[in-house]
Structure formats: structure tokens, C-alpha cells
Design an enzyme around this catalytic site. Structure first.
Site, short mmCIF file in Angstrom:
data_model
loop_
_atom_site.label_atom_id
_atom_site.label_comp_id
_atom_site.label_asym_id
_atom_site.label_seq_id
_atom_site.Cartn_x
_atom_site.Cartn_y
_atom_site.Cartn_z
N CYS A 236 0.84 -1.19 0.00
CA CYS A 236 0.00 0.00 0.00
C CYS A 236 0.88 1.25 0.00
O CYS A 236 1.70 1.43 0.91
CB CYS A 236 -0.90 0.01 1.24
N ASN A 245 2.67 -8.86 -0.34
CA ASN A 245 1.51 -9.75 -0.38
C ASN A 245 1.99 -11.20 -0.32
O ASN A 245 3.10 -11.52 -0.76
CB ASN A 245 0.76 -9.56 -1.71
#
Length: 298
Positions: A236, A245
Site C-alpha cells: 500500500c 503480499n
């Protein structure tokens, strides 16, 4: 057990890259994901291009992706303008984020958490009227980079409030990778009790090496959809150190060894991860592309 792996590399994966990736490469990433058997793909984000320059070509990406039976394309939407763009571009589902803390919500979306909930209700109604699948994601559900701990009671109160708009799916996101399996089980159980009609989905980052343990805890607790990013890329841009991720290929290896059915070929995803590293000019964090699958005897 059947589990859906939702591929997020084209959106959440690429949004954190410093260099702009060519539209053709994004489309090829999506094509390769489909060829590997992935059937839900978060392809684009309909945000202002000055906020997230990597997503400025959302319409061009959606115009170039293959339309394959059984493949569902999702777009991240923040406001009415974004929903207008998403519908015009032909997405099959939308994902609307509600951030669990005001500070992070202001940085990420320019509104308070309460305003984010109201936006979700408005967008959910419009999307339902248009026949789109609707996911609401509670971001920073396991902790905030600015306000610290986020209590389970706070998250579950948000679940109750967003569930009033009758989402098709509720996703819990560990945006900065601080979650642990015990907290995952608590939040999944609480969400299931508060919103029994909604599918349960989880989005984990492996920033502190807890992402894969959290994924298994989520499945044990009843979730059946897991986000993952080919190569393990992403993060982000509005949260410090929110990287990593969980990698689609590494997740697939673990699920395959556990006998969990996904319908996705991890060898092809692993090859895509290596290809993606070439596109980005740096090796991706995923491990399967380096180690390979389970070695054959001899």
C-alpha cells in the site's frame, strides 16, 4: 475443501511499484493468470491518477483483457466517479475499502471511517442495481501503522455496520502484515456470526512472515477466498513498510501439498512470477520460482 485464490498482482501488486508498468505488460500478466487457471482477478483500481499513477490506465487495461467464460474481473472503487468508470469499463465486481482507523482512512481515502462506511452503502446500492458483485474490504483490520492496535471489537463493529448494505463478500485485510493466526480466527468467527450471508475472504501480507500461517488459520476458521499476488509483489503506497503480499505460487504449493483444491496450476503461476521479475527488473520475493516444486524421487 475447495478454495478460491483471487489474483491481485495486477492491482495491489503493481500499485506499489516506483516505475510505471506498460499497459501491454499488465494485460499479459492477466492473460498468463487466466492461462494458469485463476478465475477471479482484481485487475484495476479506479482512483485518481495523481494518487496512484500505476493505475492511471485502468480503462485501457480493461479494454484489452480477454473476456473468458467463468473469469471475473474486479475493480477497486472509492467513490461514485470511480464506480461510473468501473461500470463503463465492464468490470464484473467491485471492491470498496473501508479503513478501520480514521488516521489511515484520511491518508488512504481522504475521509473518516464513518464517511467511508457511508460511501460503501451508497456504492453498494448502485452496484447492486447494476448487477455487480460487491465486496467490502475492511483494511487495517489487524493493526494500523498510525494508530497502532485495532481491537477485535472495533473491527467487528465495522463488520456489523458494513453488513447492513448486504455485501456479497466481506474481506478482512492485514494491510501492513501484523496479524497472527489467533486474531484471524477470532475475526473470521465474529464476521461469520454477524454476516452469515456474506462470503468470507482474507487479504494477507507476509511483511513479518506470518502471512501463510494466517492464510491457513483463515481456512480453518471458514474463509474460502484468499487474495494472493503472483511473485509476492505489492503493498500500500499510503502505509509505511506495507510490503509483501503473500505470493500466489507459494500459497498454491502449500495448499496443493495439503490436498486443497484450487483449480490453478502452480507451475504456470511460478513461471509468471519469474517473468514478472524480468518485467520489473528485479527478482520477485516468491520462493517457488527459485526452489521449484516438491522434488521427484531420484
Amino acid at each position: 475443501m475447495d478454495v478460491t485464490v483471487l489474483e491481485v498482482a495486477p492491482r495491489d501488486g503493481l500499485q506499489n511499484e516506483s516505475e510505471i508498468i506498460a499497459t501491454a505488460a499488465k494485460i499479459r500478466l492477466i492473460e498468463r493468470s487466466i492461462e494458469a487457471g485463476l478465475r477471479r482477478i482484481e485487475a484495476v483500481s479506479f482512483v485518481h491518477p495523481q494518487r496512484v499513477p500505476q493505475m492511471a490506465d485502468a480503462e485501457a487495461v480493461m479494454a484489452g483483457v480477454p473476456r473468458v467464460a467463468g473469469v471475473s474481473y474486479a475493480g477497486l472503487v472509492f467513490n461514485d466517479r470511480g464506480l461510473d468508470r468501473a461500470m463503463a469499463a465492464g468490470v464484473d465486481e467491485i471492491n470498496v475499502v473501508v479503513v478501520a482507523t480514521d488516521t489511515f482512512s484520511h491518508r488512504n481515502q481522504g475521509c473518516t471511517t464513518a464517511e467511508g462506511i457511508q460511501r460503501w452503502h451508497t456504492l453498494a446500492k448502485r452496484a447492486a442495481d447494476s448487477g455487480l458483485r460487491r465486496t467490502v474490504t475492511i483494511a487495517a483490520a489487524f493493526g494500523c501503522p498510525f494508530e497502532g492496535e485495532v481491537s477485535a471489537a472495533t473491527v467487528l463493529d465495522l463488520v456489523r455496520r458494513v453488513a447492513e448494505a448486504e455485501p456479497d463478500e466481506i474481506a478482512l485485510a492485514d494491510t501492513i502484515g501484523v496479524g497472527t493466526p489467533d486474531r484471524v480466527r477470532t475475526l473470521i468467527a465474529g464476521t461469520a456470526a454477524l454476516a452469515p450471508a456474506a462470503a468470507l475472504r482474507c487479504h494477507f501480507h507476509n511483511t513479518r512472515n506470518t502471512g501463510y500461517a494466517n492464510a491457513i488459520a483463515a481456512l480453518d476458521a471458514g474463509a474460502r477466498v484468499l487474495d494472493a499476488s503472483t511473485g509476492g509483489i505489492g503493498g500500500c503506497p499510503f502505509a509505511p513498510a506495507a510490503t509483501g503480499n503473500i505470493a500466489t505460487e507459494d500459497l498454491l504449493y502449500m495448499l496443493d501439498r495439503m490436498g486443497v483444491t484450487t483449480g490453478v496450476r502452480m507451475d504456470l503461476v511460478s513461471e509468471t512470477g519469474v517473468w514478472l521479475g524480468d518485467v520489473l527488473g528485479t527478482p520477485v520475493p516468491a520462493l517457488l520460482g527459485r526452489a521449484g516444486g516438491f522434488p521427484s524421487a531420484g
